[in-house]
Structures are given as structure tokens and as C-alpha cells.
Design a protein around this motif. Structure first.
Motif, PDB file in Angstrom:
ATOM      1  N   ARG A  79      34.343  43.076  49.227  1.00  0.00           N
ATOM      2  CA  ARG A  79      35.642  42.065  50.478  1.00  0.00           C
ATOM      3  C   ARG A  79      36.953  42.535  51.024  1.00  0.00           C
ATOM      4  NH1 ARG A  79      36.947  38.783  46.787  1.00  0.00           N
ATOM      5  NH2 ARG A  79      37.181  39.799  44.866  1.00  0.00           N
ATOM      6  N   TYR A  80      37.178  41.860  51.478  1.00  0.00           N
ATOM      7  CA  TYR A  80      39.582  41.922  52.140  1.00  0.00           C
ATOM      8  C   TYR A  80      39.888  41.092  51.358  1.00  0.00           C
ATOM      9  CZ  TYR A  80      37.219  42.850  56.765  1.00  0.00           C
ATOM     10  OH  TYR A  80      36.634  43.478  57.311  1.00  0.00           O
ATOM     11  N   GLN A  99      44.099  38.070  52.600  1.00  0.00           N
ATOM     12  CA  GLN A  99      44.551  38.365  53.987  1.00  0.00           C
ATOM     13  C   GLN A  99      44.949  38.005  55.322  1.00  0.00           C
ATOM     14  OE1 GLN A  99      41.252  40.574  56.060  1.00  0.00           O
ATOM     15  NE2 GLN A  99      39.914  38.537  56.196  1.00  0.00           N
ATOM     16  N   HIS A 100      44.915  36.930  55.122  1.00  0.00           N
ATOM     17  CA  HIS A 100      45.490  35.722  56.061  1.00  0.00           C
ATOM     18  C   HIS A 100      46.717  34.884  55.678  1.00  0.00           C
ATOM     19  CE1 HIS A 100      41.366  35.014  57.860  1.00  0.00           C
ATOM     20  NE2 HIS A 100      41.407  34.745  56.293  1.00  0.00           N
TER      21      HIS A 100
END
Lengths: 207, 337, 776
Positions: free
Chosen positions: B46-47, B50-51
Motif C-alpha cells: 500500500r501507499y 500520502q496526501h
């Protein structure tokens, strides 16, 4: 190919791979052996390796699994039953609904209502149409029963809104006339089957 | 380190160092949450966050704002004073423990020519102090769980008691063998003992592994995070906590992780001695970082154990091994003389 | 028709090998229906003559193919419903019906109640063998209520049949369609009957029979009811609702004393307005025929009513000081009983002019005849073969009486005598054997004496009557003696049952007592039996239940009538009351039947029962009064909820119960001498409503357009101008002149359906008054 596999009637064993599970040791010595073997087996490190490998895969080999919704969206099945759409005739742009009321009748949660009237062209006009989405269970019967493929389920599943009413009137559901060229045929329940033509018996015509 | 350096320990120096430790470690603890999420996400392809900010770096600030502004709820039937004090105990003991741990080599500040021993307080029983402080940290979860009038909290504190107390034994016994070899309870002496480049782990691999395992239990990390095992006891001793009180438990846990990392590095992995051409300070940062990463890695890879398995492991496997290790070490030392 | 059903005239027949009993002389189709045997039939209507348009009812009887709607049963007849030949014929007929019939069933108003659809499926028509070029047929509006789409029409002619045989208007007929004619080649290829039927079908279409675009009829809408497809629909209903969405509420029509069975069909008004609304009225058209008021005058409900506590308190106060209650006959039996209870407990006087007049007349009649009720009901009138009408403007007063008069002529090959001062051009068209007497006002006694002279056994007559029979009544009543005698001889041929209908003119007659006695004399001395037309909706019920007063003074409460304090279901009074489609209860109709009606629409206000409970004592619900209706007057002690409300397949009515006529000692009858000089002379006004108007409620309905004005024959209207002032002895009125094309003569009609206009006062206890009419 022989018939051996059919002769084996011991159903339940032939195609299964049985795991060699350890039996729970009962004696003290047995337990000790199990501890020792588990301690020195690299099983724990296999676990570590797997997670580490997946990290490398994700970071450097482009195998990241996340779909970055809402920036990326997965394609959905044409038979998906999201919020309803009312389609138009491609040729004339007139809405397809003839106001027959079958959807209203078949609706098992009784959430469809329509008002119809006799219009100036001596046709039945649907003056208003509404679905109570507080009750709709998206069963798809309305789309299935519709003789004109007028009411269908669209792919629009993002239905968060300040008001449920934002989706529920005829205007809200109808394909906007300027987007008629983008109108998609529905493939779900009630759509014409690919071999529909073969099943039709033609009626003689005098002219 | 000989006695000539001792006059340099001034009150001002200690306060500055204490503040520095507090600031840096709590910052790192916060940052650690970001790192943990990222690492766990990567390991699951998954990431992660990241926002918020570039690569989600500002997530940490967002979380901080969230924790500070969240409503602080104290349950009606809780013992309010103890409920309020418990998280402070956890955080405080974690930081106090760091006072006796040397992180960097001593250095001289350029231009003003002030010699700085990079330890807040080099007390000669450093190891005992650290272990003692960490043991005192037990009161945090214990009181928190008992004060909140919640059955999950009670179970959480019961688990705290058995888990922390049991593993204190393993920690102490496992570190006893290196102490016997070094002959001192000061971390600085441990570091200096390994100045020749041979890490203690080479002599004491069993002690190292035992210490590591016990460290997981002491810091309440997977696979031994039974105190707040969500699947079994909701959130254990922190069930009723919210906002910054919960945040204090969180910071305490991460500070403890760093402490364990530092102790492992100094005691077993060569401390802050230079290694080849790599300077000592870089070496120890690398070692602490790796031990931190290792804790996350383990969390991603391994499942929880049951409380009974945990006790079984402690008393039937680790404790005997530690004792045997001490005995063997003693015999070897005796023969070598 | 006229036979009474007894065991003697039952015959046994065999249908598909099973033996059944059937009435002698009955059509095979009806016999089968009565025995729950299904024979497909599209064009046949019970109570009407066979049309023979569809031919689908083909069966084999004793080895011969016959049309079951047209062939009568015989003792020992063996009937086979389906043979391979007949099935082939039927299938071909259904295919023919489906040729060019639009397939837009989705938008059709018949919406699943379509007989074409049903029979197409029943006969498993899954392919089409025939074809012909279609003709363009435009949808038209025949009248203010009728909408005809010839594109959907299958020319089964049910509409024309019912219009002619039942209603009597004969306002529509089949006419030439034009367009492609049938290819002769089909004749050899298809079954015989199917070809014949197609040949006729392809040539015709339905159109108004007066040759114009519009029907000149009473707008009863019975054609709409009988249409098996969606070709005939009421204009208001077109494309507004599917049949299956509507909830059917069984009720009794409350406009006139016919008390017809109806269903109010309701559903929520629209998407915005979810309150229930009546979309249409339907009926069991095989067994009952409605008039225009019943079918289209349904939206008279009192919508705005709320539980206004202050108004209610004021009402209680008003009732406490009330001396008089003034009400009319649009009221249920239960409410009438409540008012009677009030009278008994509080001593108020009850005023109801039309019911009082009827009550008096009925009282005189029963004194003279020994029967508490008149002899015939109108079903029996319909079954007779000689019918006489006296004292009723048949076309306007009561649709059922008029249908009965017409039906006797059309179906029973009957004859009729019509006595009335106001000329009518419709009545003579009902049949060939009708003699009309447009007599002078005041000559009603002469008419009855004339009937006695014609039908009575002279020996049975009392002397006071016998001595009056010498004069030439034909001349007196405005006829030609020689011509009449010849006609009458023909009329009397093969006649067995005789019925007399008397109307409101007699009840309001100065010499009502004498008239009632004459009727009793007639019944006692002849075969002629009498049926009375109660003047308004529940006049019979009110007359039986209430002890009405003639005159009263003092503080008056008006219930749908004028008064010092007004209760009104029209929403214009001091306290709201429920309208008839908002309440449940029973009505007593002209068939002497107590019929239940149910609430179709929600009502939020107070009802009469609430008031009675406050000022006297009353049970919880209005319908709990039902079982307390006076048994001594012929009612039965039956609970409302146990009253049946349906018809069975053989046409037997199971609605409520029939009143019992109570016999008593008849008095010696002595009749006054008829005085020729009583006749009114000069300009005469007649209190009479237009065809679809009966009361304020029919007036409130949006599809009833007949206005309040002075109705006159075309010739008279010309002399009057467009607006007139009518001066009575005790007041005057200014009215628009409305032409009634079916009226004849100089008498003008002034309606009484608006209670606010106080027409009864102006006419001062009579139906006729001399007036002066001035153009304004």
C-alpha cells in the motif's frame, strides 16, 4: 485419457492436497522436541522475508496494489445496479418512458411513483416520476420489467449528497439532452439478449 | 571514561540536555508513527499516508492537531485523578530512562570549546537505573486500566502486570551476562569495552536474542502487544482514553522503543564507537534506526501470541535459557582468569 | 324474463357432460354463467339483447353450432363448450381482433383489465395469420366526458347495445369505417364465422348516431364501463392512472334514490399531494347501470374539514337551544336515526320537505292498501312487460326508473304508457309501443282513473271510483281516442306483468291522499303493481325512520340546508360534516333495499355521531346505529359489518338486505271526486333537475356541468330570451335560460339542486307553480 479418475469414487480425496500438520505433542519430550525444532527452523525468518520482499516489490517493481480512489477508479460491471437512469431515444431525443407503470407495480419496496397525463399530442406523458431512495433496495426489477429499456441502473455509485431528493426526480435521472451521444445502453437484467432476433416470430403485414 | 571529565557535568548542561532529549525524542516518537505506517503499508503493498504534505510527511502534524483538539473524555465512574495521572507516568518513565543512556560519543562544541559528554547523567549504575525506570513504567498501563471503570481496561491492566513483571526477569537476567563480562553498570563503560571493534553480541548471542525478545514484551510491541490487543480486549488499558492522554501513552511507547534500541546498540552492538571509516555517531544512529525498523518489520510479518503462550515462553524457555547463559558465562569467565 | 324462479320452470341441461339446472327460456351463456361455467364471450351483455358481433360464444348444442348468447336452453339440451372446430373458429376470431390492434398495451387505460388481452391469452393466440391494411382513425371527444379512440376499438358494439337497450339514449351506433376491404381470398382460407365477423368488423367503427362529431346523450358513461378495451375512456381519466394502482372501495351512490352499487377507485392524488383522491367510479356493469351523476359526480368530498374544537363547542351550544333541525335526504339511515333520537330526547322538530311529502304519500297508500311499502322494486319493474309512468319526469327524476322503462321496451318486447305534463322527445324513442299523454297540470287523478279504467276489474272497484270512470279520459289527457284505442289493443298483446311507476309530482300534489288511494284501488283491482320513486337519495329511509314535522318555528339547525346554525358537508357551514364518500353507513334505495356504503376518502373532522354523543347519548361509531334501525318499519337488526355487498354470477344482488313490507288491516277506500277545474293554467314552472344534477354534491363535482338555470324546450327558449326573471307568488329568481333539446311544450323547469336557493319555498309545497317570466 483413461477412465481411472472416474473409477475412483472416493470423493473428497482425489484432488486435494493434504497438509502435513504436526500432531500436538503429549509427552514432555515431545513438547521439547517441538520447541527445539520450531526454534531452529527458519519459519519466522521466512515471514520476515516475505514481508520484506513485498515491500521491495511495491517500492521498486511497480507492484503497488492500491487503487487511488477517487483519482483512479476501477471499471464496474455493466450489470452493476447503481442509481437509476432514465434513457432517451437516440433518434429523437425524446425520453423513452411511456408511463406504463410496470416499474411502479413491480417495485417490491413500493418506492416508485409516477404522474401521467394526456398530452396535447394525444400521447401519454409522464409529467413527473420519482423514486424514493430511502426505500429503494436496488433490486433491479424496475429495469428488468421495463418494456422500453427506459429505466435502467446506471454506473453512478457515488451517491453521497446533501439531499436524497437530488437523485429522485425525472429530471435528475434523465440523460441530459446535450449528453445524448454519451448515453450508454444497459447490459443488465431486462436488456435485450444478443439472440433476441432469433426468438421473434414475424407477423404478416399488409403493406 | 575516566573521572577527570566529571567536573564538566554542570546543572545548566544537564537541563539543556534534558530538554534536548525530551524535544528530540518526542519528535522522533511522533515521526516514528509516520514511519511505522509507511513501512507497514509498503510491506502490504500500500501507499500509506500520502496526501498531507509531500509523501504524507505532514500527517504527523495533522495527527498532532487532531490529538490536541480532540475532546478529552473522562468516564463518569473512573477514578479521575489516577485516570489523569496514568498516561503521564508512562511518558515520564520512558523519558527519565533516557537520562542515563549515552547516545553519542562525547564531543567538544566548536568555537566556545565546551566539552560535552553526550549523556545527561552518567551514573555508575546506569543499567540498573534504566531497567528500574522501565519497570516503573508498568504503573502507567496498570493504573490506567484499573482507573477507567471498564472491563477491557481491567483485563488490560491484568495483562500489564503479568507481562511486564515476567519479562523484567528475562531482561535483567539476559543483560546480567554482559554486565559480568564488562564488570560495570555504566553504559559508558559498555561502550568503551567494545571500542576495539568486537561487539558484545559476538560473545553473548543468546543474551542478545533474549534481550530483544524481552524488549518486544517490555515495549508492548507485536507479537507481544497483548495489553491492547484489539481483537481480544478492544483496546485494553487505553480503551477509555482519547485525545492527548491517549497521545501520551503513544509517545511513551515509542520512546520506550527508542530506549530499547539504544540499549541494544550500546550493550550488544558496539555502541557509538567508530566503525571502519564511519563515525561513531552515524553508526549508532544507524543501529538505533535498524532496531526501530526491525520492530516494525516484525509487526508486519508475525502474528500475535496468546497470553498463555507468552507466559509459557517467558518462564519455561527464556528464563531458563537466561539462567543457563549466566551460569555458562560465569564459568567461562572463571576459567579464563 | 318475467318468470318467477320456481322449481317448475327449471330445466336440466348438460354442459360438457355435467348436468346443471337452468331457468327455462334463458340463454345458454347466462345459464352457464349462473352455474360457474366459462364460455368465452366478448360482445354479450347481461340484461341487454344479444349483439352477435363477436361470435366467440359459439358452442355446440345438440350437435349444432349455436351462439350461446342467442340460443335458449331446452330441457335435456347437451352442450359442448369447445370442439376442435369451435376452437379453430375462436382462435381465428381472436387473431382477427388482434389484426392491427395497437400493441401499446403499456399506455392503454384498460391496463390489464382488457378483455381482448385476456381472451388472446386464454385462447393461446401466439401467432398471427391474417393481415389487412390499417385505416387511420383519429381519437375524438364525443362529449364533455366521453373520449373515444377508434384505433383501439374492436367494434364489439357493447357500447351501442348498452346505450340502446339499457340507457335508452341510443346515442351511438356503428358506422362505415372506410379503408381497405377484405380480400375475398380469406373466405376460403379461414373459418366461416371468423370471416363473417371480420368482414363486418373491418367495415365499421362507432360514432355518435346523430351524424355529428358529438353525442347528444345523458353522459352516463355506461359505454365507458362496458368497453372491453381501452377505446372508450372518460376524458378526465385518460392516461392518468393504471387500473391496478387504484383501490376499489365498494359503496352506494348517494346522488339519487336508485342507490346504485359503485366502486370509488382511489389512489394518492399526485407525487406532491399524497392524499387519497377518487380517480373514477366503476360499477358491476353486468348487473347495475349508473347515470352520469353516479359515474362522474364523485369528487364532492369535504376536504378541508378539521377537528375545530371551538366550532364543535359552538355546535353543542346550538344543539342545546335548537328547536328545529332542517335536513334533506342526502343522509344515511344511521344519521336519520340519530336525528330521530334527538327528537325523542330533546323534543326538537325535524323538517325534511321531500321526505315528509313522500312519508305522507306512503302513509296514505299504506292506509288504503294495508301494506307499509309499495309493492314492486325496480328490478321487478324492469322484468315486467307493460310499464306505466305517472307523475315523474322520467328522464330527469331517476335514472333507474328511466332505464327500467326503456329496458321493458327493448328487452321484454313490452309496452309503455307515459303520463306527464312536460313533453319529452326521448321517451317515445324507447320503443314502438309507447303512448305519451302530455296532460294538464292537475290532471294526475285523471291519469290514474284512466289507468284503473284500462286495467281494473270493474267488479272489484269501490263505487266512488266506479262512478268516475265514465268520462273520456283520452281526450281529457290530451290524446286522440280512436288512435289510442287501436294502439292500446296492439300494446296489450301477449302481456303478462304490469307495473306502474309513480313519481314526485304525486307526493307534492294537493290531492296526494286521493292519488294514493287511487293507486291502492288500482293494485287491489288489477294486475298492475306499483313502484314509487322516492324523491331524493334516502327519502325512503328518512320517511321510515324519522317522525317528520310539517311546520316548525324557532332556532333552526340546518344540516346541508339553511338554518340559524349550519352543519355542512360542503364546507360552507358553521361545522364541517363528512360528505357521502367520506362516511360509512347504509342507505335505503328505491328497490326497498338497505345498502351499505363505505368511506372512500379520509375525513378529519367531526361527524354527527360526535354531536349526538355530547347532547344525548350515542355509541362510539356511526355504524353501531345500523343494528338499531327500527324493525317495526321493516328494517332488520343486523350489524353493519355483516352486511354483504356483491352480486353473484347469476345476477342476484347480495347488497345489504331488503326491507320487509309490514301488512296491516286495509281501510275502506273512499275516493274524492276528480275535479277538472283544479288544472293549472298560464305560465307554469316545474321543479325539476337537469339530467345529471340531483343535489349540491353532484353540483360540486367537477365533471358535472349542468348549470343552475331555467330549462326550457327549444321552442319555448326562443320566446324567452337568454336571461329571465321568474316571479313566484312568494318571491322571484333571476335565471339563465338553458335549452333542453329533449323537452317539449311550454312548461319550464327550475332545478332544486342548490339548497341555498330555497326553491322549495318558492314552489310552496307543490312541484308546479304558476309564474310570470320576464326577460331581463
Amino acid at each position: 485419457m483413461g477412465l481411472e479418475q472416474f473409477k475412483n469414487r472416493n470423493v473428497g480425496t482425489q484432488n486435494y492436497k493434504t497438509l502435513d500438520l504436526d500432531h500436538t505433542p503429549v509427552t514432555g519430550m515431545g513438547q521439547f522436541k517441538q520447541v527445539v525444532s520450531r526454534t531452529f527452523k527458519p519459519e519466522l525468518f521466512v515471514g520476515l522475508w516475505v514481508t520484506f520482499r513485498e515491500m521491495i516489490n511495491a517500492l521498486f517493481r511497480g507492484k503497488m496494489h492500491t487503487t487511488q480512489y477517487p483519482f483512479e477508479k476501477l471499471p464496474i460491471s455493466p450489470r452493476y445496479r447503481a442509481i437509476h437512469e432514465m434513457l432517451r431515444l437516440l433518434e429523437s431525443g425524446h425520453y423513452r418512458c411511456i408511463g406504463c407503470g410496470l416499474c411502479e407495480k413491480i417495485c417490491i419496496s413500493n418506492c416508485i411513483t409516477m404522474d401521467t397525463r394526456y398530452d396535447e399530442n394525444q400521447r401519454k406523458e409522464v409529467s413527473e416520476y420519482t423514486i424514493n431512495f430511502g426505500r429503494c433496495i436496488f433490486c433491479g426489477y424496475c429495469a428488468e420489467v421495463c418494456p422500453e429499456l427506459a429505466i435502467v441502473h446506471g454506473p453512478r455509485y457515488e451517491t453521497a449528497s446533501e439531499q436524497r431528493a437530488s437523485f429522485s426526480l425525472f429530471e435528475d435521472m434523465l440523460t441530459p439532452i446535450d449528453k445524448l451521444n454519451l448515453q450508454q445502453e444497459y447490459q443488465g437484467f431486462g436488456a435485450v439478449s444478443p439472440n433476441a432476433d432469433e426468438n421473434i416470430k414475424k407477423t404478416p403485414l399488409a403493406y | 571514561m575516566d573521572a577527570t571529565h566529571l567536573p564538566e557535568v554542570t546543572a545548566a548542561g544537564v537541563i539543556i540536555k534534558a530538554v534536548l532529549i525530551l524535544a528530540v525524542v518526542s519528535a522522533i516518537a511522533g515521526f516514528g508513527t509516520y514511519i511505522e505506517r509507511k513501512i507497514l503499508a509498503f510491506m502490504q503493498r500500500r501507499y500509506g499516508p500520502q496526501h498531507v504534505g509531500p509523501y504524507g510527511l505532514l500527517q504527523l502534524i495533522a495527527d498532532g492537531i487532531k490529538l490536541f483538539t480532540k475532546e478529552d473524555i473522562i468516564p463518569q465512574h473512573a477514578n479521575k485523578i489516577i485516570f489523569a495521572v496514568a498516561p503521564v507516568i508512562t511518558a515520564a518513565t520512558a523519558f527519565i530512562a533516557l537520562a542515563a543512556v549515552p547516545v553519542f560519543p562525547d564531543f567538544t562544541i566548536p568555537f566556545i570549546d565546551v566539552y560535552v559528554p553526550s549523556i545527561a547523567s552518567d551514573i555508575n549504575i546506569g543499567i540498573l537505573f534504566v531497567l528500574g525506570m522501565m519497570a516503573a513504567g508498568l504503573y502507567g498501563p496498570l493504573l490506567a486500566g484499573m482507573a477507567q471503570a471498564n472491563k477491557w481496561g481491567i483485563i488490560g491492566s491484568a495483562r500489564t502486570a503479568i507481562q511486564f513483571l515476567s519479562y523484567e526477569v528475562v531482561t535483567g537476567l539476559s543483560i546480567l551476562a554482559p554486565i559480568m563480562m564488562v564488570g560495570s553498570l555504566s553504559f559508558v563503560d559498555f561502550n568503551d569495552y567494545q571500542a576495539d571493534g568486537t561487539w558484545l553480541v559476538v560473545y553473548q548471542p543468546v543474551a542478545f536474542i533474549l534481550f530483544l525478545i524481552a524488549g518486544f514484551a517490555e515495549t508492548n510491541r507485536t507479537p507481544f502487544d497483548l495489553l491492547e490487543h484489539e481483537a481480544e480486549v478492544i483496546s485494553g488499558y487505553v480503551t477509555e482514553y482519547s485525545g492527548m492522554r491517549w497521545g501520551l501513552f503513544f509517545i511513551g511507547e515509542y520512546a520506550n522503543m527508542i530506549t530499547i534500541g539504544v540499549i541494544a546498540s550500546v550493550v550488544f552492538l558496539g555502541g557509538y564507537n567508530d566503525f571502519w571509516i564511519i563515525p561513531g555517531w552515524l553508526m549508532i544512529i544507524g543501529k538505533i534506526a535498524f532496531s526501530f525498523f526491525f520492530m516494525l518489520w516484525v509487526r508486519a510479518a508475525w502474528p500475535h501470541v496468546r497470553p498463555d503462550q507468552l507466559m509459557w515462553l517467558c518462564w519455561k524457555v527464556l528464563m531458563p535459557l537466561a539462567v543457563i547463559n549466566v551460569v555458562i558465562t560465569g564459568i567461562v569467565i572463571m576459567l579464563a582468569q | 324474463m318475467s318468470e318467477v324462479q320456481t322449481v317448475e320452470n327449471m330445466v336440466s341441461i348438460t354442459i360438457d357432460g355435467v348436468e346443471y339446472k337452468a331457468k327455462e327460456g334463458e340463454y345458454i351463456l347466462n345459464a352457464a354463467r349462473a352455474n360457474d361455467i366459462f364460455i368465452p364471450a366478448i360482445c354479450y351483455l347481461t340484461r341487454c339483447s344479444p349483439t352477435l358481433a363477436c361470435r366467440i360464444c359459439l358452442v355446440e348444442a345438440d350437435g349444432k353450432q349455436v351462439y350461446s348468447c342467442n340460443a335458449k336452453v331446452k330441457e335435456g339440451m347437451e352442450i359442448t363448450v369447445s370442439t376442435p372446430d369451435i376452437l379453430a373458429e375462436r382462435r381465428a376470431m381472436m387473431e382477427v381482433y388482434d389484426v392491427n390492434h395497437p400493441l401499446q398495451c403499456g399506455v392503454c387505460d384498460q391496463s390489464g383489465e382488457c378483455e381482448l388481452q385476456n381472451y388472446t391469452l386464454e385462447l393461446a393466440v401466439d401467432s398471427q395469420s391474417y393481415t389487412i391494411q390499417d385505416t387511420k382513425r383519429e381519437a375524438t371527444n364525443w362529449s364533455s366526458v366521453l373520449h373515444y379512440d377508434p384505433g383501439l376499438c374492436i367494434v364489439c358494439e357493447r357500447c351501442t347495445t348498452v346505450c340502446k337497450d339499457m340507457i335508452g339514449d341510443a346515442a351511438i351506433k356503428t358506422t362505415k369505417r372506410g379503408g381497405a376491404s377484405l380480400d375475398k381470398a380469406w373466405k376460403d382460407e379461414m373459418p366461416k364465422d371468423a370471416y363473417a365477423m371480420w368482414n363486418k368488423l373491418q367495415k365499421s367503427v362507432i360514432a355518435p348516431s346523430n351524424g355529428t362529431e358529438h353525442t347528444n346523450c345523458s353522459d352516463c358513461g355506461e359505454c365507458v364501463a362496458v368497453c372491453p378495451v381501452g377505446a372508450l375512456v372518460s376524458r378526465d381519466f385518460v392516461y392518468t392512472s393504471n387500473a391496478w394502482d387504484l383501490k376499489k372501495i365498494p359503496a352506494t351512490c348517494a346522488h339519487c334514490s336508485s342507490g346504485c352499487q359503485i366502486y370509488y377507485e382511489t389512489k394518492p392524488a399526485s407525487i406532491e399531494d399524497r392524499t387519497e383522491k377518487i380517480f373514477r367510479v366503476t360499477n358491476e356493469w353486468n348487473y347495475v347501470s349508473l347515470c352520469g351523476a353516479g359515474r362522474f359526480g364523485y369528487d364532492f368530498e369535504n376536504r378541508t374539514a378539521t377537528k375545530d374544537a371551538t366550532a364543535f363547542a359552538a355546535t353543542i351550544e346550538a344543539f342545546k337551544k335548537a328547536k328545529v333541525i332542517n335536513f334533506n335526504s342526502v343522509i344515511t339511515n344511521e344519521e336519520a336515526l340519530m336525528l330521530q333520537t334527538l327528537k325523542e330526547k330533546l323534543g326538537v322538530k325535524l323538517i325534511n320537505r321531500e321526505a315528509r311529502a313522500f312519508q305522507r304519500f306512503l302513509g296514505f297508500y299504506s292506509e288504503a292498501s294495508g301494506q307499509s311499502l309499495y309493492t314492486l322494486d325496480f328490478k321487478e319493474v324492469m322484468a315486467s312487460d307493460f310499464v306505466i309512468s305517472v307523475g315523474s319526469s322520467l328522464r330527469n327524476d331517476n335514472p333507474n326508473a328511466r332505464y327500467a322503462f326503456n329496458n321493458v321496451q327493448k328487452l321484454n318486447k313490452g309496452a309503455g304508457l307515459y303520463f306527464h305534463p312536460v313533453g319529452d322527445t326521448l321517451v317515445p324513442t324507447f320503443g314502438k309501443n309507447i303512448e305519451m299523454f302530455t296532460h294538464k297540470v292537475g290532471h294526475e287523478e285523471a291519469a290514474l282513473l284512466f289507468i284503473i279504467k284500462l286495467f281494473a276489474d270493474q267488479d272489484k272497484l269501490p263505487d266512488s271510483v266506479k262512478e268516475q270512470l265514465e268520462s273520456d279520459f283520452v281526450e281529457l289527457l290530451g290524446g286522440d281516442t280512436a288512435k289510442f284505442e287501436k294502439a292500446f289493443e296492439k300494446m296489450m298483446k301477449k302481456k303478462e306483468t304490469f307495473s306502474l311507476m309513480v313519481g314526485e309530482d304525486l307526493y307534492f300534489h294537493e290531492k296526494a291522499e286521493n292519488l294514493a288511494k287511487l293507486i291502492a284501488v288500482l293494485e287491489a283491482s288489477s294486475e298492475v303493481k306499483v313502484a314509487m320513486i322516492p324523491p331524493k337519495t334516502n327519502s325512503l329511509g328518512v320517511a321510515l325512520i324519522c317522525d317528520l314535522d310539517d311546520e316548525a318555528e324557532g332556532y333552526t339547525i340546518g344540516y346541508n340546508e339553511s338554518g340559524d346554525f349550519k352543519l355542512s358537508a360542503l364546507g360552507d357551514g358553521d361545522l364541517d360534516m363528512p360528505a357521502m364518500n367520506q362516511q360509512e353507513g347504509t342507505l335505503t334505495n328505491m328497490h326497498k333495499r338497505v345498502t351499505p356504503t363505505n368511506a372512500a376518502l379520509e375525513y378529519n373532522g367531526y361527524v354527527l355521531n360526535d354531536i349526538i354523543r355530547e347532547v344525548a347519548s350515542a355509541p362510539k361509531e356511526t355504524i353501531m346505529w345500523t343494528e338499531h334501525l327500527p324493525v317495526s318499519k321493516g328494517f332488520k337488526a343486523v350489524e353493519f359489518d355483516s352486511l354483504p355487498n356483491h352480486y353473484t354470477n347469476d345476477g342476484v344482488e347480495h347488497r345489504g338486505y331488503l326491507l320487509e313490507s309490514i301488512s296491516r288491516e286495509a281501510k275502506e277506500i273512499s275516493v274524492d271526486k276528480f275535479d277538472d277545474s283544479n288544472a293549472l293554467e298560464g305560465e307554469i314552472a316545474y321543479r325539476c333537475n337537469p339530467q345529471r344534477q340531483f343535489n349540491d354534491f353532484s353540483d360540486k363535482a367537477h365533471q358535472i356541468f349542468e348549470g343552475f338555470g331555467l330549462y326550457a324546450s327549444p321552442a319555448k327558449a326562443e320566446t324567452l330570451g337568454s336571461k329571465v326573471e321568474v316571479e313566484f307568488a312568494n318571491g322571484k329568481l333571476t335565471l339563465d335560460v338553458i335549452v333542453d333539446e329533449r323537452m317539449e311544450g311550454d312548461i319550464v323547469a327550475i332545478p332544486d339542486f342548490k339548497s341555498a336557493e330555497n326553491i322549495y319555498e318558492l314552489f310552496a309545497g307543490s312541484r308546479y307553480q304558476t309564474v310570470t317570466i320576464k326577460e331581463v
